[in-house]
Scaffold this active site. Sequence first.
Site, PDB file in Angstrom:
ATOM      1  N   ASN A  13       0.814  -1.214  -0.060  1.00 37.08           N
ATOM      2  CA  ASN A  13       0.086   0.038  -0.098  1.00 37.08           C
ATOM      3  C   ASN A  13       0.699   1.077   0.077  1.00 37.08           C
ATOM      4  O   ASN A  13       1.196   1.576   1.144  1.00 37.08           O
ATOM      5  CB  ASN A  13      -0.726  -0.251   1.334  1.00 37.08           C
ATOM      6  CG  ASN A  13      -1.636   1.225   1.151  1.00 37.08           C
ATOM      7  OD1 ASN A  13      -1.773   2.014   0.369  1.00 37.08           O
ATOM      8  ND2 ASN A  13      -2.362   1.341   2.503  1.00 37.08           N
ATOM      9  N   TRP A  14       1.074   1.845  -1.081  1.00 34.78           N
ATOM     10  CA  TRP A  14       1.985   2.833  -1.111  1.00 34.78           C
ATOM     11  C   TRP A  14       1.311   4.512  -0.592  1.00 34.78           C
ATOM     12  O   TRP A  14       2.044   5.360  -0.696  1.00 34.78           O
ATOM     13  CB  TRP A  14       2.300   3.190  -2.903  1.00 34.78           C
ATOM     14  CG  TRP A  14       3.339   2.176  -3.163  1.00 34.78           C
ATOM     15  CD1 TRP A  14       3.988   1.234  -2.342  1.00 34.78           C
ATOM     16  CD2 TRP A  14       3.593   1.991  -4.434  1.00 34.78           C
ATOM     17  NE1 TRP A  14       4.624   0.444  -3.285  1.00 34.78           N
ATOM     18  CE2 TRP A  14       4.530   0.924  -4.615  1.00 34.78           C
ATOM     19  CE3 TRP A  14       3.582   2.744  -5.781  1.00 34.78           C
ATOM     20  CZ2 TRP A  14       5.343   0.755  -5.750  1.00 34.78           C
ATOM     21  CZ3 TRP A  14       4.030   2.338  -6.957  1.00 34.78           C
ATOM     22  CH2 TRP A  14       5.074   0.927  -6.879  1.00 34.78           C
ATOM     23  N   LYS A  15      -0.017   4.302  -0.399  1.00 36.44           N
ATOM     24  CA  LYS A  15      -0.648   5.539   0.136  1.00 36.44           C
ATOM     25  C   LYS A  15      -0.286   6.463  -0.758  1.00 36.44           C
ATOM     26  O   LYS A  15      -0.258   6.509  -1.796  1.00 36.44           O
ATOM     27  CB  LYS A  15      -0.114   5.719   1.644  1.00 36.44           C
ATOM     28  CG  LYS A  15      -0.368   4.360   2.571  1.00 36.44           C
ATOM     29  CD  LYS A  15      -0.048   4.733   4.039  1.00 36.44           C
ATOM     30  CE  LYS A  15      -0.256   3.169   4.777  1.00 36.44           C
ATOM     31  NZ  LYS A  15      -0.067   3.436   5.988  1.00 36.44           N
ATOM     32  N   HIS A  30      -9.858   0.909   4.966  1.00 35.18           N
ATOM     33  CA  HIS A  30      -8.338   1.300   5.483  1.00 35.18           C
ATOM     34  C   HIS A  30      -8.763   2.204   6.582  1.00 35.18           C
ATOM     35  O   HIS A  30      -9.150   3.031   6.779  1.00 35.18           O
ATOM     36  CB  HIS A  30      -7.308   1.838   4.340  1.00 35.18           C
ATOM     37  CG  HIS A  30      -5.959   1.840   5.093  1.00 35.18           C
ATOM     38  ND1 HIS A  30      -5.385   2.773   5.708  1.00 35.18           N
ATOM     39  CD2 HIS A  30      -5.011   0.976   4.915  1.00 35.18           C
ATOM     40  CE1 HIS A  30      -4.272   2.624   6.015  1.00 35.18           C
ATOM     41  NE2 HIS A  30      -4.040   1.506   5.663  1.00 35.18           N
ATOM     42  N   GLU A  55      -6.944   4.957   7.491  1.00 36.72           N
ATOM     43  CA  GLU A  55      -6.689   6.037   7.201  1.00 36.72           C
ATOM     44  C   GLU A  55      -8.162   6.617   6.751  1.00 36.72           C
ATOM     45  O   GLU A  55      -8.568   7.725   6.824  1.00 36.72           O
ATOM     46  CB  GLU A  55      -5.497   6.125   6.326  1.00 36.72           C
ATOM     47  CG  GLU A  55      -4.215   6.162   7.075  1.00 36.72           C
ATOM     48  CD  GLU A  55      -3.099   5.537   6.369  1.00 36.72           C
ATOM     49  OE1 GLU A  55      -2.908   5.551   5.279  1.00 36.72           O
ATOM     50  OE2 GLU A  55      -2.395   4.949   7.258  1.00 36.72           O
ATOM     51  N   GLU A 103      -5.512  -4.926  10.536  1.00 33.27           N
ATOM     52  CA  GLU A 103      -4.695  -3.946  10.662  1.00 33.27           C
ATOM     53  C   GLU A 103      -4.856  -2.961  11.907  1.00 33.27           C
ATOM     54  O   GLU A 103      -5.681  -2.237  11.776  1.00 33.27           O
ATOM     55  CB  GLU A 103      -4.462  -2.861   9.285  1.00 33.27           C
ATOM     56  CG  GLU A 103      -4.182  -3.661   8.185  1.00 33.27           C
ATOM     57  CD  GLU A 103      -3.515  -2.482   6.891  1.00 33.27           C
ATOM     58  OE1 GLU A 103      -2.383  -2.863   6.738  1.00 33.27           O
ATOM     59  OE2 GLU A 103      -4.200  -1.752   6.866  1.00 33.27           O
ATOM     60  N   GLY A 139       2.198   2.459  10.673  1.00 36.64           N
ATOM     61  CA  GLY A 139       2.826   3.616  10.472  1.00 36.64           C
ATOM     62  C   GLY A 139       3.667   4.135  11.603  1.00 36.64           C
ATOM     63  O   GLY A 139       4.277   5.296  11.978  1.00 36.64           O
ATOM     64  N   SER A 160       3.331  -2.062  10.654  1.00 36.03           N
ATOM     65  CA  SER A 160       4.726  -1.775  10.634  1.00 36.03           C
ATOM     66  C   SER A 160       5.500  -3.094  10.416  1.00 36.03           C
ATOM     67  O   SER A 160       6.214  -3.661  10.995  1.00 36.03           O
ATOM     68  CB  SER A 160       4.975  -1.408  12.146  1.00 36.03           C
ATOM     69  OG  SER A 160       4.426  -0.099  12.095  1.00 36.03           O
ATOM     70  N   GLY A 213       2.790  -0.931   4.326  1.00 34.05           N
ATOM     71  CA  GLY A 213       3.056   0.376   3.859  1.00 34.05           C
ATOM     72  C   GLY A 213       4.335   0.823   3.625  1.00 34.05           C
ATOM     73  O   GLY A 213       5.096   0.606   2.745  1.00 34.05           O
ATOM     74  N   GLY A 214       4.787   1.494   4.760  1.00 34.56           N
ATOM     75  CA  GLY A 214       6.255   2.201   4.854  1.00 34.56           C
ATOM     76  C   GLY A 214       7.266   1.368   4.012  1.00 34.56           C
ATOM     77  O   GLY A 214       7.983   1.985   3.196  1.00 34.56           O
TER      78      GLY A 214
HETATM   79  P1  PGA Z   1       2.732   0.341   7.751  1.00 33.92           P
HETATM   80  O1  PGA Z   1       1.081   0.795   6.863  1.00 33.92           O
HETATM   81  O2  PGA Z   1       3.033  -0.674   7.109  1.00 33.92           O
HETATM   82  O3  PGA Z   1       3.274   1.827   7.172  1.00 33.92           O
HETATM   83  O4  PGA Z   1       2.433   0.325   9.017  1.00 33.92           O
HETATM   84  C1  PGA Z   1       0.351  -0.357   6.610  1.00 33.92           C
HETATM   85  C2  PGA Z   1      -0.968   0.060   6.053  1.00 33.92           C
HETATM   86  O5  PGA Z   1      -1.259   1.011   6.410  1.00 33.92           O
HETATM   87  O6  PGA Z   1      -1.559  -0.677   5.130  1.00 33.92           O
END
Ligand code: PGA
Length: 254
Positions: free
Chosen positions: A12-14, A99, A101, A171, A177, A216, A237-238
């Site tokens: 997930n590149w956001k 998600h 967010e 999640e 994050g 994470s 994500g990150g």
């Molecule tokens: P993260 O994000 O790996 O940066 O914690 C995961 C996600 O939001 O899908």
Amino acid sequence: MAAHRRPILAANWKMNHGPTAASAFLASFLARYARREDRTVILFPSALAFAAARSAVAERPDVLLGVQNIYSAEKGAFTGENSAAIALDAGAGYVLVGHSERRHVFGETDAQSAEKVKLAAAHGLVPVLCVGEKIEEREAGQTDAVCVRQLRAAFAGLPVETLRDAIVAYEPVWAIGTGRTATPQDASAAHQAIRAELRALAGDAGAAIPILYGGSVNAGNAATLLSAPGVDGLLVGGASLEADSWLAICTAEA
Ligand code: PGA
């Protein structure tokens, strides 16, 4: 939809990587990631980088693409939004729904997530439904209850044929994050509760829906999390933003 090879590794590149960065990332990643029959790789670029990502994977049908969001209506006057039909037309096979967010930054409700799951399924996109508790909910012992509520809100009443093709991502909001990863035991416990609810909602089909862990995940903990009982893959994500760490995650052995 054929059953997914497991594990499923999803990036997930956001709101990162525009078309230029997406192309550079994929040139670097694909040169070093050889096709594997024992796993599924899915990337979720930003909507504006989608076309660049699509052309970069044109010769790599083993690397799949999804969008990070769709709107909860079929079409119309919704400036700035993208629909399930537009996502499909652009070449997406998957869509993230619910998600954290979207839920907590943009106020997306369970009802909107449900609508998005329905629209995704109606258009042949695989919904990746994200569920998970906030830290105060975990501390109050409500982890399972929150996940079950979010699952029921999005999935209840859908035909088994639709649910069969869905993916769920657990999640925990406090792990996203933050560098604070759930322990493999925490992940397994939540996955078990999610699995029980999926069986209740979809019977035998519910037993086969993949459940990913996200929050994470990085190159150092991917293998341990993948070997946790009940973890069918990872949503990252990150650590998916840099080709080296994403490659390490995609080649991690449970
Ligand atoms: P993260 O994000 O790996 O940066 O914690 C995961 C996600 O939001 O899908």
